[in-house]
Design a protein around this motif. Sequence first.
Motif, PDB file in Angstrom:
ATOM      1  N   LEU A 178      22.014 -38.966 -52.994  1.00 57.88           N
ATOM      2  CA  LEU A 178      21.008 -38.556 -51.783  1.00 57.88           C
ATOM      3  C   LEU A 178      20.987 -37.802 -51.234  1.00 57.88           C
ATOM      4  CD1 LEU A 178      18.723 -42.111 -52.320  1.00 57.88           C
ATOM      5  CD2 LEU A 178      18.458 -39.900 -54.161  1.00 57.88           C
ATOM      6  N   PHE A 179      22.323 -38.092 -50.444  1.00 61.36           N
ATOM      7  CA  PHE A 179      22.272 -37.567 -49.358  1.00 61.36           C
ATOM      8  C   PHE A 179      22.348 -35.749 -49.400  1.00 61.36           C
ATOM      9  CE2 PHE A 179      24.800 -35.442 -45.758  1.00 61.36           C
ATOM     10  CZ  PHE A 179      23.908 -35.197 -44.866  1.00 61.36           C
ATOM     11  N   ILE A 180      23.906 -36.195 -50.301  1.00 59.40           N
ATOM     12  CA  ILE A 180      23.855 -34.526 -50.933  1.00 59.40           C
ATOM     13  C   ILE A 180      22.677 -33.527 -51.399  1.00 59.40           C
ATOM     14  CG2 ILE A 180      25.546 -33.565 -52.611  1.00 59.40           C
ATOM     15  CD1 ILE A 180      27.799 -35.313 -52.236  1.00 59.40           C
ATOM     16  N   SER A 181      22.490 -34.401 -52.587  1.00 55.58           N
ATOM     17  CA  SER A 181      21.118 -34.221 -53.525  1.00 55.58           C
ATOM     18  C   SER A 181      20.210 -33.502 -52.115  1.00 55.58           C
ATOM     19  CB  SER A 181      20.456 -34.548 -54.227  1.00 55.58           C
ATOM     20  OG  SER A 181      19.695 -35.473 -53.449  1.00 55.58           O
ATOM     21  N   THR A 182      19.404 -33.782 -50.612  1.00 57.39           N
ATOM     22  CA  THR A 182      18.808 -33.339 -50.234  1.00 57.39           C
ATOM     23  C   THR A 182      18.537 -32.219 -49.333  1.00 57.39           C
ATOM     24  OG1 THR A 182      17.554 -35.738 -50.141  1.00 57.39           O
ATOM     25  CG2 THR A 182      16.923 -34.496 -48.152  1.00 57.39           C
ATOM     26  N   ALA A 183      20.140 -32.542 -48.937  1.00 56.93           N
ATOM     27  CA  ALA A 183      21.123 -31.222 -48.272  1.00 56.93           C
ATOM     28  C   ALA A 183      20.916 -29.670 -49.616  1.00 56.93           C
ATOM     29  CB  ALA A 183      21.934 -31.181 -48.381  1.00 56.93           C
ATOM     30  N   LEU A 184      21.148 -29.847 -50.437  1.00 57.49           N
ATOM     31  CA  LEU A 184      21.512 -28.820 -51.431  1.00 57.49           C
ATOM     32  C   LEU A 184      20.293 -28.167 -51.486  1.00 57.49           C
ATOM     33  CD1 LEU A 184      24.220 -29.786 -54.240  1.00 57.49           C
ATOM     34  CD2 LEU A 184      24.303 -28.097 -52.623  1.00 57.49           C
TER      35      LEU A 184
ATOM     36  N   VAL B 237      18.090 -27.016 -60.391  1.00 59.56           N
ATOM     37  CA  VAL B 237      20.092 -26.018 -60.040  1.00 59.56           C
ATOM     38  C   VAL B 237      20.547 -27.271 -58.722  1.00 59.56           C
ATOM     39  CG1 VAL B 237      20.873 -24.370 -58.910  1.00 59.56           C
ATOM     40  CG2 VAL B 237      19.199 -23.543 -59.966  1.00 59.56           C
ATOM     41  N   ALA B 238      19.498 -27.882 -57.452  1.00 61.17           N
ATOM     42  CA  ALA B 238      20.072 -28.693 -56.395  1.00 61.17           C
ATOM     43  C   ALA B 238      20.780 -29.848 -57.312  1.00 61.17           C
ATOM     44  CB  ALA B 238      18.969 -28.575 -55.131  1.00 61.17           C
ATOM     45  N   SER B 239      19.607 -30.141 -58.674  1.00 62.93           N
ATOM     46  CA  SER B 239      20.612 -31.613 -58.950  1.00 62.93           C
ATOM     47  C   SER B 239      21.892 -31.363 -59.624  1.00 62.93           C
ATOM     48  CB  SER B 239      18.632 -32.132 -59.662  1.00 62.93           C
ATOM     49  OG  SER B 239      17.706 -32.394 -59.138  1.00 62.93           O
ATOM     50  N   PHE B 240      21.986 -30.693 -60.176  1.00 64.45           N
ATOM     51  CA  PHE B 240      22.399 -30.282 -61.192  1.00 64.45           C
ATOM     52  C   PHE B 240      24.136 -29.935 -60.820  1.00 64.45           C
ATOM     53  CE2 PHE B 240      25.558 -27.545 -63.526  1.00 64.45           C
ATOM     54  CZ  PHE B 240      25.943 -27.899 -65.064  1.00 64.45           C
TER      55      PHE B 240
ATOM     56  N   PHE C 129      29.312 -34.386 -58.159  1.00 59.32           N
ATOM     57  CA  PHE C 129      29.131 -34.424 -56.915  1.00 59.32           C
ATOM     58  C   PHE C 129      29.851 -36.708 -57.325  1.00 59.32           C
ATOM     59  CE2 PHE C 129      27.582 -31.574 -54.463  1.00 59.32           C
ATOM     60  CZ  PHE C 129      29.036 -31.027 -53.981  1.00 59.32           C
ATOM     61  N   ALA C 130      28.970 -37.086 -57.843  1.00 57.25           N
ATOM     62  CA  ALA C 130      29.209 -38.614 -58.752  1.00 57.25           C
ATOM     63  C   ALA C 130      30.990 -38.879 -59.360  1.00 57.25           C
ATOM     64  CB  ALA C 130      28.838 -38.866 -59.676  1.00 57.25           C
ATOM     65  N   HIS C 131      31.240 -37.739 -59.529  1.00 53.42           N
ATOM     66  CA  HIS C 131      32.619 -37.599 -60.322  1.00 53.42           C
ATOM     67  C   HIS C 131      34.129 -37.801 -58.577  1.00 53.42           C
ATOM     68  CE1 HIS C 131      31.549 -37.342 -63.919  1.00 53.42           C
ATOM     69  NE2 HIS C 131      30.366 -36.404 -63.732  1.00 53.42           N
ATOM     70  N   PHE C 132      33.344 -37.292 -57.955  1.00 52.39           N
ATOM     71  CA  PHE C 132      34.876 -37.628 -56.974  1.00 52.39           C
ATOM     72  C   PHE C 132      34.675 -38.837 -55.926  1.00 52.39           C
ATOM     73  CE2 PHE C 132      33.647 -33.344 -57.388  1.00 52.39           C
ATOM     74  CZ  PHE C 132      34.194 -32.280 -56.949  1.00 52.39           C
ATOM     75  N   PHE C 133      33.579 -39.476 -56.617  1.00 57.07           N
ATOM     76  CA  PHE C 133      33.880 -40.994 -55.809  1.00 57.07           C
ATOM     77  C   PHE C 133      34.406 -42.226 -56.615  1.00 57.07           C
ATOM     78  CE2 PHE C 133      30.102 -38.998 -54.064  1.00 57.07           C
ATOM     79  CZ  PHE C 133      30.712 -38.492 -52.325  1.00 57.07           C
ATOM     80  N   THR C 134      35.281 -42.970 -56.135  1.00 51.66           N
ATOM     81  CA  THR C 134      35.441 -44.361 -57.154  1.00 51.66           C
ATOM     82  C   THR C 134      34.581 -45.632 -57.994  1.00 51.66           C
ATOM     83  OG1 THR C 134      37.799 -43.904 -57.108  1.00 51.66           O
ATOM     84  CG2 THR C 134      37.579 -46.094 -58.143  1.00 51.66           C
ATOM     85  N   ILE C 135      33.521 -45.375 -58.483  1.00 55.55           N
ATOM     86  CA  ILE C 135      32.659 -46.408 -58.404  1.00 55.55           C
ATOM     87  C   ILE C 135      32.693 -47.433 -58.829  1.00 55.55           C
ATOM     88  CG2 ILE C 135      30.451 -46.388 -59.402  1.00 55.55           C
ATOM     89  CD1 ILE C 135      30.279 -43.480 -59.348  1.00 55.55           C
TER      90      ILE C 135
ATOM     91  N   GLN D  28      26.295 -48.573 -54.355  1.00 62.71           N
ATOM     92  CA  GLN D  28      25.367 -48.799 -53.438  1.00 62.71           C
ATOM     93  C   GLN D  28      26.027 -47.176 -52.509  1.00 62.71           C
ATOM     94  OE1 GLN D  28      23.769 -51.802 -51.101  1.00 62.71           O
ATOM     95  NE2 GLN D  28      22.427 -50.750 -50.265  1.00 62.71           N
ATOM     96  N   ALA D  29      26.941 -47.599 -51.999  1.00 64.72           N
ATOM     97  CA  ALA D  29      26.299 -46.401 -51.067  1.00 64.72           C
ATOM     98  C   ALA D  29      27.095 -45.450 -51.310  1.00 64.72           C
ATOM     99  CB  ALA D  29      28.260 -46.704 -50.361  1.00 64.72           C
ATOM    100  N   VAL D  30      27.954 -44.775 -52.886  1.00 67.67           N
ATOM    101  CA  VAL D  30      27.803 -43.460 -54.160  1.00 67.67           C
ATOM    102  C   VAL D  30      26.919 -42.474 -54.005  1.00 67.67           C
ATOM    103  CG1 VAL D  30      28.423 -43.136 -55.503  1.00 67.67           C
ATOM    104  CG2 VAL D  30      29.919 -44.528 -55.028  1.00 67.67           C
ATOM    105  N   LEU D  31      25.327 -44.489 -54.271  1.00 62.63           N
ATOM    106  CA  LEU D  31      24.268 -43.313 -54.278  1.00 62.63           C
ATOM    107  C   LEU D  31      23.351 -42.707 -53.617  1.00 62.63           C
ATOM    108  CD1 LEU D  31      23.204 -46.733 -56.853  1.00 62.63           C
ATOM    109  CD2 LEU D  31      23.221 -44.149 -57.502  1.00 62.63           C
ATOM    110  N   LYS D  32      23.825 -43.645 -52.131  1.00 63.21           N
ATOM    111  CA  LYS D  32      23.114 -43.185 -50.770  1.00 63.21           C
ATOM    112  C   LYS D  32      23.763 -41.648 -50.375  1.00 63.21           C
ATOM    113  CE  LYS D  32      21.743 -47.484 -48.620  1.00 63.21           C
ATOM    114  NZ  LYS D  32      22.247 -48.093 -47.492  1.00 63.21           N
ATOM    115  N   TRP D  33      25.285 -41.402 -50.837  1.00 63.19           N
ATOM    116  CA  TRP D  33      25.853 -40.390 -50.799  1.00 63.19           C
ATOM    117  C   TRP D  33      25.068 -39.362 -51.802  1.00 63.19           C
ATOM    118  CZ3 TRP D  33      28.114 -37.996 -47.178  1.00 63.19           C
ATOM    119  CH2 TRP D  33      28.923 -38.431 -46.046  1.00 63.19           C
TER     120      TRP D  33
END
Length: 223
Positions: free
Chosen positions: A199-205, A172-175, A180-186, A192-197
């Motif tokens: 990781l942070f978001i998934s850990t918090a969720l 559920v948390a990963s889904f 959230f990846a679609h909120f960033f311009t990659i 690398q910054a998007v991947l770190k974000w």
Amino acid sequence: MAAFRGGQVLGFCLVGLALLILQIILFVFKSSWLVGELSKLDGTDAAADDKKAMDLVRRLFEVVAGYGLGGSSVALFGRVGGGIYTKAADVGADLVGKTLHDLREDDPNNPGTIADNVGDNVGDIAGMGADLFGSLAESTCAALVVSSTSPDLCKYTDALYFPLVVTSVGIVASFISVLFAHFFTITVDSVQAVLKWQLFISTALMTACLVPAMWLLPSEFGF
């Protein structure tokens, strides 16, 4: 984006299938073997019956732990088979192509490159996926074996299957975190910054989703 979506498919299928098959194995073993063994308890000595029932549950999870071995075996053959294709075809084809026709490495005009790409897919994708599948199954089965050694956890089915709850909460948390990846311009510079974000978001969720799941455990238990 293609690589990101491909990783989503591999990740969700891997975890979902691992959890589904583990649940089916537990259901089959419980209905065919454990129920029959528990029916043999005479009920005259409650303490002895509880001890025997707990031993049967522990043996059940030890048998189920062989499920993780299957994933590791498939990963072994996938990686070895992919490595044979990759190394033999890559080195041989590149060496012959460079020597005879002055072709660069992995030149599409070299037919041996096809076998090299097959080896990369078998070893890096199928082998790695099976390796992750085996790691997930083994760690979950190991946690189930440990939980079955606790008399307190064996009295509560939800607490006994808490390792499976952790995996389910992770899906559920990963889904949610994937969206959230679609909120960033990659771009090349920002990936690398998007991947770190992420990781942070998934850990918090994951932490937030796991807190209510902790209520399944009893207030105190020992091993």
